[in-house]
Design a protein around this motif. Structure first.
Motif, short mmCIF file in Angstrom:
data_model
loop_
_atom_site.label_atom_id
_atom_site.label_comp_id
_atom_site.label_asym_id
_atom_site.label_seq_id
_atom_site.Cartn_x
_atom_site.Cartn_y
_atom_site.Cartn_z
N LEU A 34 4.53 14.46 -13.19
CA LEU A 34 4.89 14.56 -11.82
C LEU A 34 5.60 13.02 -11.64
CD1 LEU A 34 3.49 16.94 -9.36
CD2 LEU A 34 6.09 16.54 -9.30
N ARG A 35 4.42 11.73 -11.50
CA ARG A 35 4.78 10.77 -11.26
C ARG A 35 5.52 9.66 -11.97
NH1 ARG A 35 3.53 9.99 -5.99
NH2 ARG A 35 1.13 10.97 -5.95
N ARG A 36 5.67 9.83 -13.30
CA ARG A 36 6.52 9.83 -13.71
C ARG A 36 7.90 9.44 -13.52
NH1 ARG A 36 6.55 8.32 -19.46
NH2 ARG A 36 8.06 8.51 -19.93
N LYS A 37 8.41 10.80 -13.16
CA LYS A 37 9.41 10.62 -11.87
C LYS A 37 9.68 9.33 -11.04
CE LYS A 37 9.88 15.49 -12.27
NZ LYS A 37 9.89 16.44 -10.89
N VAL B 165 3.57 15.89 -4.53
CA VAL B 165 2.62 15.86 -5.16
C VAL B 165 1.39 15.72 -5.48
CG1 VAL B 165 4.38 15.04 -6.12
CG2 VAL B 165 4.05 13.13 -5.32
N THR B 166 0.47 14.81 -3.25
CA THR B 166 -0.30 14.87 -3.16
C THR B 166 -1.28 15.22 -4.06
OG1 THR B 166 0.49 14.30 -1.45
CG2 THR B 166 -1.72 14.35 -0.82
N GLY B 167 -1.60 16.49 -4.07
CA GLY B 167 -3.04 17.35 -4.57
C GLY B 167 -2.83 17.41 -6.09
N ALA B 168 -1.08 16.67 -6.94
CA ALA B 168 -1.24 17.43 -8.17
C ALA B 168 -2.39 16.58 -9.03
CB ALA B 168 -0.31 16.54 -8.34
N ARG B 169 -2.70 17.43 -10.37
CA ARG B 169 -4.32 16.94 -11.23
C ARG B 169 -3.86 16.60 -12.42
NH1 ARG B 169 -4.79 16.52 -6.62
NH2 ARG B 169 -7.05 16.30 -5.94
N PRO C 281 13.89 7.67 -13.89
CA PRO C 281 12.85 8.20 -13.01
C PRO C 281 13.87 8.35 -11.69
CG PRO C 281 12.91 5.86 -12.71
CD PRO C 281 13.23 6.35 -14.18
N GLU C 282 13.22 9.73 -11.22
CA GLU C 282 13.96 9.80 -10.29
C GLU C 282 14.11 8.99 -9.04
OE1 GLU C 282 13.07 13.97 -8.47
OE2 GLU C 282 13.07 14.72 -10.31
N THR D 56 0.72 -1.68 -0.20
CA THR D 56 -0.33 -0.13 -0.30
C THR D 56 1.35 1.62 -0.04
OG1 THR D 56 -1.94 -0.76 1.34
CG2 THR D 56 -1.48 1.13 1.11
N LEU D 57 1.69 1.12 0.96
CA LEU D 57 2.88 2.14 0.79
C LEU D 57 3.66 2.48 -0.34
CD1 LEU D 57 4.57 4.51 2.03
CD2 LEU D 57 5.89 2.90 3.27
N ALA D 58 3.90 1.37 -1.12
CA ALA D 58 4.55 1.93 -2.71
C ALA D 58 3.67 2.09 -3.45
CB ALA D 58 4.51 0.18 -2.50
N LYS D 59 2.11 1.94 -3.61
CA LYS D 59 1.59 2.29 -4.39
C LYS D 59 1.03 3.54 -4.52
CE LYS D 59 -0.85 -2.17 -4.80
NZ LYS D 59 -1.90 -3.46 -4.35
N ALA D 60 1.35 4.48 -2.91
CA ALA D 60 0.85 5.63 -2.23
C ALA D 60 1.44 6.75 -3.19
CB ALA D 60 1.11 5.71 -1.44
N LEU D 61 3.44 6.46 -3.40
CA LEU D 61 4.22 6.88 -3.18
C LEU D 61 4.34 6.50 -5.15
CD1 LEU D 61 7.11 5.32 -1.03
CD2 LEU D 61 5.43 7.03 -0.87
#
Length: 268
Positions: free
Chosen positions: A85-88, A74-78, A167-168, A51-56
């Motif tokens: 951001l998520r591609r990082k 990135v929590t509120g990014a749309r 990725p970063e 679950t942590l991995a999926k949240a990251l």
């Protein structure tokens, strides 16, 4: 921002379900991953690791808390910003077979990773072959289908697909658990080599302390959604403070198959 961790997690909570049937899986998790480091997240099934991995990587949305990538929340990014951001942060899955389309060649899968909108093998041929060779797969793998590869070969392709977008941070979610012991050792040797060659920043998810001991700079122990222990790998293994960590260490078998000293084949 220049000194910000590659990933910084603060008070992260994840809740599944609705109303009275809700279950809180992560309870205020804090986690920092410095650039160039590997942090292992360890725990038994149900501890909240995946679950942590999926949240990251943004597959699961937190119910509270924040995830920062390179200092950016990135929590509120749309929309497009969220995608960018998520591609990082890229996930290497536990079961690469289920994540690969059986109807598409390996080359097509890697081309799609490079450019999801205009996947074109020809345009990215050289780059695809380079990454396949980096993970010790032959160039003609581009023409093969997932069912033609062994489990270890598919995992190497999954690693190449995760890294090809540069990725970063890489999230490796139980990437050896479905493999035979000897193949696990080969994949771990590959990860160790890539860490050095590419300067990878990685969150390595595992239930096996015998594995993470040889690959991590720091260890975080999760128990029922709580971080119960955190420190350098040397500290956690030499002097575990929590009884759950001690129980995990006592359960580690002395399996020679987890020796990841470079083999002749790997360094050849």
């Amino acid at each position: 921002m220049a000194d910000a961790p590659a990933i910084a997690v603060r008070d992260l909570e994840v809740t599944y379900g609705w109303g009275r049937s809700t279950t809180r899986v992560l309870h205020g998790v804090d986690l920092d991953v410095a650039k160039g480091n590997t942090v292992a997240v360890v725990g038994e099934s149900g501890s909240g690791k995946s679950t942590l991995a999926k949240a990251l990587v943004g597959v699961v949305r937190p119910s509270a808390g924040s995830v920062r990538i390179g200092g950016t929340d990135v929590t509120g990014a749309r929309g497009a910003r969220r995608t960018e951001l998520r591609r990082k942060v890229q996930m290497i899955p536990q079961d690469p077979y289920s994540s690969l389309d059986p109807r598409r060649t390996i080359g097509a899968a890697l081309a799609e990773a490079v450019d999801p909108r205009r996947a074109n093998i020809g345009r990215h041929q050289d780059e695809i072959v380079q990454w396949l060779e980096t993970v010790r797969m032959p160039a003609d793998t581009v023409k093969r289908y997932p069912h033609e590869l062994s489990g270890g070969q598919r995992q190497r392709v999954a690693i190449a697909r995760g890294l090809i977008v540069r990725p970063e941070v890489v999230i490796a979610d139980e990437i050896t658990s479905a493999l035979d012991v000897s193949v696990q050792a080969e994949i771990l040797r590959l990860i160790v080599r890539l860490r050095v060659e590419l300067g990878l920043t990685m969150v390595f998810i595992s239930h096996n302390l015998a594995v993470v001991r040889q690959i991590s700079d720091e260890v975080v122990v999760l128990y029922r959604g709580d971080v119960v222990e955190q420190g350098t790998a040397a500290q956690v293994y030499a002097a575990p403070r929590h009884e759950y960590t001690r129980a995990l260490l006592n359960a580690v078998p002395g399996a020679p198959g987890f020796d990841i000293e470079p083999s002749r084949r790997e360094v050849a």
